[in-house]
Design a protein around this motif. Sequence first.
Motif, PDB file in Angstrom:
ATOM      1  N   ALA A 135       0.817  -1.213   0.000  1.00  0.00           N
ATOM      2  CA  ALA A 135       0.000   0.000   0.000  1.00  0.00           C
ATOM      3  C   ALA A 135       0.851   1.263   0.000  1.00  0.00           C
ATOM      4  CB  ALA A 135      -0.932   0.012   1.207  1.00  0.00           C
ATOM      5  N   GLN A 136       2.109   1.158   0.435  1.00  0.00           N
ATOM      6  CA  GLN A 136       2.978   2.322   0.543  1.00  0.00           C
ATOM      7  C   GLN A 136       3.908   2.503  -0.643  1.00  0.00           C
ATOM      8  OE1 GLN A 136       4.928   1.879   4.328  1.00  0.00           O
ATOM      9  NE2 GLN A 136       3.063   2.228   5.495  1.00  0.00           N
ATOM     10  N   ALA A 137       3.919   1.537  -1.563  1.00  0.00           N
ATOM     11  CA  ALA A 137       4.782   1.662  -2.744  1.00  0.00           C
ATOM     12  C   ALA A 137       4.254   2.786  -3.635  1.00  0.00           C
ATOM     13  CB  ALA A 137       4.822   0.355  -3.520  1.00  0.00           C
ATOM     14  N   PRO A 138       5.091   3.753  -4.011  1.00  0.00           N
ATOM     15  CA  PRO A 138       4.604   4.920  -4.748  1.00  0.00           C
ATOM     16  C   PRO A 138       4.198   4.638  -6.187  1.00  0.00           C
ATOM     17  CG  PRO A 138       6.984   4.998  -4.567  1.00  0.00           C
ATOM     18  CD  PRO A 138       6.527   3.849  -3.705  1.00  0.00           C
ATOM     19  N   ASP A 139       4.735   3.555  -6.762  1.00  0.00           N
ATOM     20  CA  ASP A 139       4.403   3.234  -8.151  1.00  0.00           C
ATOM     21  C   ASP A 139       4.596   1.739  -8.360  1.00  0.00           C
ATOM     22  OD1 ASP A 139       7.269   2.767  -8.928  1.00  0.00           O
ATOM     23  OD2 ASP A 139       7.386   4.928  -8.532  1.00  0.00           O
ATOM     24  N   THR A 140       4.110   1.266  -9.494  1.00  0.00           N
ATOM     25  CA  THR A 140       4.136  -0.175  -9.760  1.00  0.00           C
ATOM     26  C   THR A 140       5.556  -0.704  -9.899  1.00  0.00           C
ATOM     27  OG1 THR A 140       1.973  -0.021 -10.844  1.00  0.00           O
ATOM     28  CG2 THR A 140       3.277  -1.983 -11.286  1.00  0.00           C
ATOM     29  N   ASP A 141       6.435   0.031 -10.546  1.00  0.00           N
ATOM     30  CA  ASP A 141       7.812  -0.429 -10.722  1.00  0.00           C
ATOM     31  C   ASP A 141       8.494  -0.646  -9.372  1.00  0.00           C
ATOM     32  OD1 ASP A 141       7.549  -0.402 -13.451  1.00  0.00           O
ATOM     33  OD2 ASP A 141       8.529   1.530 -13.734  1.00  0.00           O
ATOM     34  N   THR A 142       8.309   0.287  -8.458  1.00  0.00           N
ATOM     35  CA  THR A 142       8.886   0.145  -7.116  1.00  0.00           C
ATOM     36  C   THR A 142       8.298  -1.062  -6.407  1.00  0.00           C
ATOM     37  OG1 THR A 142       9.199   2.541  -6.963  1.00  0.00           O
ATOM     38  CG2 THR A 142       9.249   1.308  -4.904  1.00  0.00           C
ATOM     39  N   LEU A 143       7.007  -1.227  -6.509  1.00  0.00           N
ATOM     40  CA  LEU A 143       6.344  -2.366  -5.881  1.00  0.00           C
ATOM     41  C   LEU A 143       6.902  -3.684  -6.397  1.00  0.00           C
ATOM     42  CD1 LEU A 143       4.052  -3.717  -4.231  1.00  0.00           C
ATOM     43  CD2 LEU A 143       2.545  -3.282  -6.177  1.00  0.00           C
ATOM     44  N   LEU A 144       7.029  -3.795  -7.718  1.00  0.00           N
ATOM     45  CA  LEU A 144       7.527  -5.033  -8.312  1.00  0.00           C
ATOM     46  C   LEU A 144       8.969  -5.312  -7.892  1.00  0.00           C
ATOM     47  CD1 LEU A 144       6.051  -4.671 -11.907  1.00  0.00           C
ATOM     48  CD2 LEU A 144       5.370  -6.349 -10.189  1.00  0.00           C
TER      49      LEU A 144
END
Length: 281
Positions: free
Chosen positions: A112-121
């Motif tokens: 929930a805290q990842a600012p964007d999808t690339d960071t999340l992945l």
Amino acid sequence: MSDKDHALPRRSFLAGAGTLGFALAVQPIAASTIMTDSQSLQTGVPAIDTGSGTMAGYYARPAQTGGPLPLVIVIQEIFGVHEHIKDLCRRLAKHGYLAVAPELYFRHGNPAQAPDTDTLLRDIVAKVPDGEVQSDLDATWRWAGTHGADLQRAAVTGFCWGGRQSWLYAARNPALKAAAAWYGKLEGPVTDNMPRHPLDIVADLKVPVLGLYGAQDQSIPVASVEKMRAALKLAGKDSDIVIYPDAGHGFNADYRPGYNPKDAQDGWQKMLDWFARHGAR
């Protein structure tokens, strides 16, 4: 009563959408977002003993019941157990299920805290091993069995990242009655965290799987889906694949621009019918 009958008014929902549990990586929230009420439901956060930590998540079930309930384990998208996944649990509960969505990234970070999808992945999803996920699904199964679920009437469903995991769990847990995999990847590079993909475990499938895919999906080519259809037929598996010609990836995700209401509603009904046909009801 249809799922639409339980949706809150769009204006009141969207006015408070920023305070709800949607992942940062999926902002802004589309106007098509469905919010299912919790009237006549019991909802909460499970405390699932995994043997290596307590896993949270979300569950929903009918508030009044005369006995054990059929079970659906709901496997999250890459964005985690955010409001859309919780809403899907409430929709299933409105149909009489105990629906539970475990927080399968809990050891690795908060999606929930990842600012964007690339960071999340990169920072979370890539660090989660399949073996860990499948073991945590076993723990969720055990938790459900001690919290009102009838494990003789149980199914699993998953979306995107969770669609792939649904295929894998259908090869792992023979006590399931059925599975439904929504636009889950079927093949890809083999890594330490992903040693096998759904196309690699067709012969090991233990329960019937319904695969729901979109022909316009840019991340899962139709050729890959047709390869799975052919593999299922060759292996003699009682499974089925539905390809929606006009749907893209995430076509059931009503909070995103790629939502396709017609195909999403059709797929949802096909999933419910699939569960009922195979004894998960």
